[in-house]
Design an enzyme around this catalytic site. Structure first.
Site, PDB file in Angstrom:
ATOM      1  N   ARG A  96      11.604 -14.044  -3.965  1.00 57.24           N
ATOM      2  CA  ARG A  96      12.951 -13.474  -4.007  1.00 57.24           C
ATOM      3  C   ARG A  96      13.835 -14.211  -5.005  1.00 57.24           C
ATOM      4  NH1 ARG A  96      12.484 -13.474   2.099  1.00 57.24           N
ATOM      5  NH2 ARG A  96      11.775 -11.379   2.614  1.00 57.24           N
ATOM      6  N   GLY A 125      29.149   6.816 -25.437  1.00 55.74           N
ATOM      7  CA  GLY A 125      28.015   7.661 -25.826  1.00 55.74           C
ATOM      8  C   GLY A 125      26.877   6.873 -26.425  1.00 55.74           C
ATOM      9  N   THR A 182      13.436  -4.301  -0.664  1.00 60.19           N
ATOM     10  CA  THR A 182      14.637  -3.560  -1.052  1.00 60.19           C
ATOM     11  C   THR A 182      15.899  -4.300  -0.612  1.00 60.19           C
ATOM     12  OG1 THR A 182      14.681  -2.354   1.038  1.00 60.19           O
ATOM     13  CG2 THR A 182      13.401  -1.373  -0.775  1.00 60.19           C
ATOM     14  N   GLU A 241       9.832  -6.434  -4.338  1.00 59.69           N
ATOM     15  CA  GLU A 241       9.773  -7.619  -3.468  1.00 59.69           C
ATOM     16  C   GLU A 241      10.811  -7.557  -2.349  1.00 59.69           C
ATOM     17  OE1 GLU A 241       8.995 -11.526  -4.972  1.00 59.69           O
ATOM     18  OE2 GLU A 241       8.220 -10.729  -6.860  1.00 59.69           O
ATOM     19  N   GLU A 277       0.845  -1.191   0.000  1.00 60.01           N
ATOM     20  CA  GLU A 277       0.000   0.000   0.000  1.00 60.01           C
ATOM     21  C   GLU A 277       0.882   1.243   0.000  1.00 60.01           C
ATOM     22  OE1 GLU A 277      -2.715  -0.260   3.281  1.00 60.01           O
ATOM     23  OE2 GLU A 277      -3.525  -2.192   2.635  1.00 60.01           O
ATOM     24  N   ILE A 299       1.002  -2.518  -7.830  1.00 58.65           N
ATOM     25  CA  ILE A 299       0.577  -3.883  -8.115  1.00 58.65           C
ATOM     26  C   ILE A 299       0.852  -4.231  -9.584  1.00 58.65           C
ATOM     27  CG2 ILE A 299      -1.320  -5.526  -8.006  1.00 58.65           C
ATOM     28  CD1 ILE A 299      -0.358  -4.252  -5.282  1.00 58.65           C
ATOM     29  N   THR A 300       1.698  -5.213  -9.800  1.00 63.31           N
ATOM     30  CA  THR A 300       1.971  -5.690 -11.147  1.00 63.31           C
ATOM     31  C   THR A 300       0.707  -6.337 -11.707  1.00 63.31           C
ATOM     32  OG1 THR A 300       4.282  -6.103 -10.541  1.00 63.31           O
ATOM     33  CG2 THR A 300       3.487  -7.155 -12.544  1.00 63.31           C
TER      34      THR A 300
END
Length: 380
Positions: free
Chosen positions: A244, A341, A366, A364, A128, A158-159
């Site tokens: 993970r 470049g 940090t 998921e 949230e 949310i994916t």
């Protein structure tokens, strides 16, 4: 620890590689520029190919493979496009995985075949706006009314929050800060009170949809509850253990893609009368990238091996996710430097790897949260 390459792995790697080269590479920059999520790719290509039910048992329409094959799948997608790899990971590990591990037999028959075959796309709603890592302070609630649950609140980041056909949502059913005060539910698209909110305009992973999900007196039948009341937080933490590994695999794929591009470019690009690969400054960058990628893969394979054998792997999956995600950013950064470049332009692939890689250190959990998980497991 056993994770030698087998015939399954070779077959999966080649089939996924061929499919992604054919169906993803030609369009990936167009999708990225337009923030277009290629839903047909998932439903018409990846689903029938078994890529959306890699871990799901064959009896429910899945491929029935283990975590090594799952890692292979994500890596091969992500080394071409991190956005598409992220969506494959989120669908398999989070929504489908949660249902596979915690649904009862009837619920599995109801939802898994549609998810595993790509008929339905899945989402998983925990985060949230004010509760990312601090999930026990979630504000979204579910209250029981007769034989229904009524959900109210908003989930963020949310994916597949807009395009999903079904989602697993974790809502508070008890007191704030009570780890046993949250419960998991399945909500199907079209349910009254379920609304899609704002779509995020992201730095990277732009072809993987990330959006707000809103629940306004959203009523679902009691049989849509996963497990028992109060088990939602415990279930979510177990789902994230496996998740993970998938983000670690996503990171690994992006890093490998950046390395592939760097090696090829360093052999083609000439300066001072010879390929830049012959300059020590460049060759040493490639050596460092390759070594860190190899180490990341070993951590991932270790966690996958434990997961396959049903052994505890909280520490190992956190280590894999933490290290692989940081390696992904490192490899992508070095690849841009090798390209010079040209690496800063959208005419070459490494600028996209650079943008996509950063999400891996955030999504998921940090890198800082992974360190917290690792240290707690060691010091407990």
């Amino acid at each position: 620890m056993e994770f030698n390459e087998n015939e399954n792995s070779k077959m999966i790697v080649q089939s996924v590689r061929d499919l992604v080269e054919r169906e993803v590479r030609p369009s990936l920059m167009d999708w990225d520029e337009r923030q277009h999520m290629p839903i047909d790719l998932f439903k018409k290509q990846f689903g029938p190919a078994g890529m959306l039910g890699v871990l799901v048992p064959e009896e429910y329409g899945g491929a029935g493979f283990g975590y090594h094959e799952y890692v292979d799948t994500i890596v091969e997608v992500a080394r071409v496009c991190g956005s598409v790899g992220l969506s494959v990971a989120a669908h398999n590990s989070l929504c489908t995985g949660h249902i596979m591990y915690f649904a009862n037999a009837e619920q599995k028959k109801r939802w898994l075949p549609k998810l595993a075959t790509g008929e339905w796309l899945g989402a998983w709603a925990l985060t949230e706006a004010g509760t990312g890592s601090d999930a026990m302070r979630m504000a979204t609630t579910a209250r029981k009314e007769g034989k229904e649950w009524v959900i109210n609140g908003t989930k963020n980041w949310i994916t597949h929050g807009i395009s999903s056909d079904v989602m697993v949502v974790i809502a508070r059913t008890g007191e704030l800060l009570d780890s046993k005060g949250m419960t998991a539910f399945v909500v199907e698209r079209g349910t009254k009170g379920l609304k899609a909110g704002k779509k995020e305009n992201k730095l990277g992973m732009r072809a993987s949809e990330t959006a707000e999900v809103i629940f306004e007196d959203c009523r679902i039948p009691e049989e849509n509850m996963l497990g028992k009341e109060g088990e939602g937080f415990k279930q979510a933490m177990k789902v994230l253990d496996g998740g993970r590994i998938s983000i670690a695999a996503l990171s690994l794929g992006i890093a490998k893609g950046a390395l592939d591009a760097s090696v090829a470019y360093s052999k083609e690009r000439h300066q001072f009368g010879k390929p830049i690969s012959e300059f020590q400054a460049i060759s040493f960058k490639i050596a460092d990238m390759a070594t860190r990628i190899e180490a990341a893969e070993l951590l991932i394979r270790q966690a996958s091996d434990l997961k396959n054998r049903g052994l505890p792997m909280t520490k190992e999956s956190a280590m894999a996710k933490y290290y692989a995600s940081e390696v992904s950013v490192y490899a992508a950064t070095e690849s841009v430097q090798i390209f010079g470049g040209y690496g800063y332009t959208k005419d070459f692939p490494v600028e996209k790897f650079y943008r996509d890689s950063k999400l891996c250190t955030i999504g998921e959990g940090t890198s800082e949260i992974q360190k917290l998980v690792i240290s707690r497991e060691i010091l407990r």
